[in-house]
Design a protein around this motif. Structure first.
Motif, PDB file in Angstrom:
ATOM      1  N   CYS A  83      -0.199  -5.685  -1.355  1.00 57.28           N
ATOM      2  CA  CYS A  83       0.132  -4.783  -0.253  1.00 57.28           C
ATOM      3  C   CYS A  83       0.329  -5.554   1.042  1.00 57.28           C
ATOM      4  O   CYS A  83      -0.042  -5.099   2.108  1.00 57.28           O
ATOM      5  N   LEU A  88       4.553  -3.724   0.455  1.00 53.12           N
ATOM      6  CA  LEU A  88       4.716  -2.412   1.086  1.00 53.12           C
ATOM      7  C   LEU A  88       6.199  -2.047   1.210  1.00 53.12           C
ATOM      8  O   LEU A  88       6.587  -0.902   0.994  1.00 53.12           O
ATOM      9  N   LEU A 102      -2.864   3.615  -1.925  1.00 50.76           N
ATOM     10  CA  LEU A 102      -3.321   2.243  -2.035  1.00 50.76           C
ATOM     11  C   LEU A 102      -4.632   2.221  -2.804  1.00 50.76           C
ATOM     12  O   LEU A 102      -5.532   3.006  -2.550  1.00 50.76           O
TER      13      LEU A 102
END
Length: 108
Positions: A83, A88, A102
């Motif tokens: 991430c 992302l 997440l």
């Protein structure tokens, strides 16, 4: 030609930018396009920093096409490992929405 890191004060004029481009490129009548304009606020001295693409007045700057991301429907929701900025962005492109779930790894 691309010139990176032209640093000018916040209140500079277009003429000052052009003079700096002439000095760094060595061209007498350059045509330029701003590729990136960012703010450098380190050390209590705020400046704009430019990256520009430059060519001579009798030449033409190349045209660029925007990246087109095809819209496809996925059967299953995608799983993106990581991430950071790239992860992302990949999740955003794959789902088409900034709303993501997440999960933290149980192994960390």
């Amino acid at each position: 030609m691309i010139i990176n890191g032209i640093k000018l004060p916040i209140d500079h004029s277009e003429n000052q930018l052009q003079k700096e481009i002439i000095k760094k490129s060595g061209l007498k009548k350059p045509i330029f396009r701003i590729i990136k304009k960012s703010v450098d606020a380190r050390f209590n001295n705020v400046n704009f920093v430019y990256n520009v693409e430059v060519c001579n007045y009798n030449e033409q700057l190349p045209e660029y096409k925007r990246l087109e991301v095809p819209k496809t429907l996925l059967k299953n929701r995608p799983v993106v490992v990581g991430c950071g900025p790239c992860g992302l962005f990949a999740a955003y492109i794959l789902t088409g929405t900034p709303a993501l779930k997440l999960f933290a790894s149980p192994w960390l």
